[in-house]
Design a protein around this motif. Structure first.
Motif, PDB file in Angstrom:
ATOM      1  N   GLU A  16     -10.138  -7.412  -1.572  1.00 35.75           N
ATOM      2  CA  GLU A  16      -9.359  -6.310  -2.154  1.00 35.75           C
ATOM      3  C   GLU A  16     -10.238  -5.126  -2.574  1.00 35.75           C
ATOM      4  O   GLU A  16      -9.905  -3.985  -2.257  1.00 35.75           O
ATOM      5  CB  GLU A  16      -8.516  -6.803  -3.325  1.00 35.75           C
ATOM      6  CG  GLU A  16      -7.603  -5.751  -3.910  1.00 35.75           C
ATOM      7  CD  GLU A  16      -6.598  -5.222  -2.889  1.00 35.75           C
ATOM      8  OE1 GLU A  16      -6.253  -4.028  -2.990  1.00 35.75           O
ATOM      9  OE2 GLU A  16      -6.188  -5.965  -1.997  1.00 35.75           O
ATOM     10  N   GLN A  62      -9.806   2.454   1.790  1.00 33.98           N
ATOM     11  CA  GLN A  62      -8.671   3.365   1.666  1.00 33.98           C
ATOM     12  C   GLN A  62      -9.125   4.708   1.083  1.00 33.98           C
ATOM     13  O   GLN A  62      -8.698   5.779   1.535  1.00 33.98           O
ATOM     14  CB  GLN A  62      -7.565   2.748   0.793  1.00 33.98           C
ATOM     15  CG  GLN A  62      -6.834   1.601   1.450  1.00 33.98           C
ATOM     16  CD  GLN A  62      -6.061   2.033   2.670  1.00 33.98           C
ATOM     17  OE1 GLN A  62      -5.591   3.156   2.781  1.00 33.98           O
ATOM     18  NE2 GLN A  62      -5.940   1.124   3.627  1.00 33.98           N
ATOM     19  N   GLN A  63      -9.991   4.644   0.082  1.00 29.94           N
ATOM     20  CA  GLN A  63     -10.509   5.880  -0.524  1.00 29.94           C
ATOM     21  C   GLN A  63     -11.324   6.670   0.495  1.00 29.94           C
ATOM     22  O   GLN A  63     -11.208   7.899   0.573  1.00 29.94           O
ATOM     23  CB  GLN A  63     -11.367   5.546  -1.749  1.00 29.94           C
ATOM     24  CG  GLN A  63     -10.567   5.042  -2.926  1.00 29.94           C
ATOM     25  CD  GLN A  63     -11.460   4.547  -4.062  1.00 29.94           C
ATOM     26  OE1 GLN A  63     -12.678   4.421  -3.899  1.00 29.94           O
ATOM     27  NE2 GLN A  63     -10.843   4.268  -5.198  1.00 29.94           N
ATOM     28  N   GLN A  95      -9.782  -1.345  -1.036  1.00 24.24           N
ATOM     29  CA  GLN A  95      -9.561  -0.136  -1.846  1.00 24.24           C
ATOM     30  C   GLN A  95     -10.623   0.918  -1.530  1.00 24.24           C
ATOM     31  O   GLN A  95     -10.315   2.100  -1.393  1.00 24.24           O
ATOM     32  CB  GLN A  95      -9.577  -0.486  -3.335  1.00 24.24           C
ATOM     33  CG  GLN A  95      -8.370  -1.287  -3.773  1.00 24.24           C
ATOM     34  CD  GLN A  95      -8.447  -1.703  -5.234  1.00 24.24           C
ATOM     35  OE1 GLN A  95      -9.443  -1.487  -5.910  1.00 24.24           O
ATOM     36  NE2 GLN A  95      -7.376  -2.328  -5.710  1.00 24.24           N
TER      37      GLN A  95
END
Length: 121
Positions: A91, A98-99, A95
């Motif tokens: 996870e 994604q950033q 994240q």
């Protein structure tokens, strides 16, 4: 299971051998009937043993089936737990990715705007 198979084979082989011996021996009808009557008790015992062994085999298959079902359920639970643990461990990386993707998209938009402004001038 191999011992049971061997036992069944020996029992069935004995019965078939006895029948073959009786039927191939030259004797009169009266003698043959007498022999069959005397062997009838032996055959009855053999069939009773086979019933017991078949009952044992049925019980063994039933318990094996139950054990297999429990094992599959446990493996399924373990696998689900492993997947959840893997998802939790990845996870933070997701994240971060994604950033970074969002940042790249923003930079692309800025670059497109810059190119559009340069082309207008």
């Amino acid at each position: 299971m191999k011992v049971k198979s061997l036992t069944y084979g020996l029992i069935i082989g004995g019965v078939v051998g006895s029948v073959a011996s009786l039927l191939s021996t030259p004797s009169s009808g009266r003698e043959l009937r007498s022999q069959i009557k005397s062997k009838k008790e032996d055959w009855s015992e053999v069939f009773e043993e086979m019933k017991v062994h078949l009952g044992d085999l049925k019980d063994s298959i039933s318990s094996l089936s139950q054990e297999g079902k429990e094992t599959v359920q446990q493996i399924s639970k373990d696998l689900q737990a492993s997947v959840k643990q893997w998802q939790a461990s990845t996870e933070p990386n997701n994240q971060k990715l994604q950033q970074e993707i969002q940042l790249i998209q923003t930079k692309i938009e800025e670059l497109e705007n810059s190119l559009n402004n340069t082309n207008k001038n």
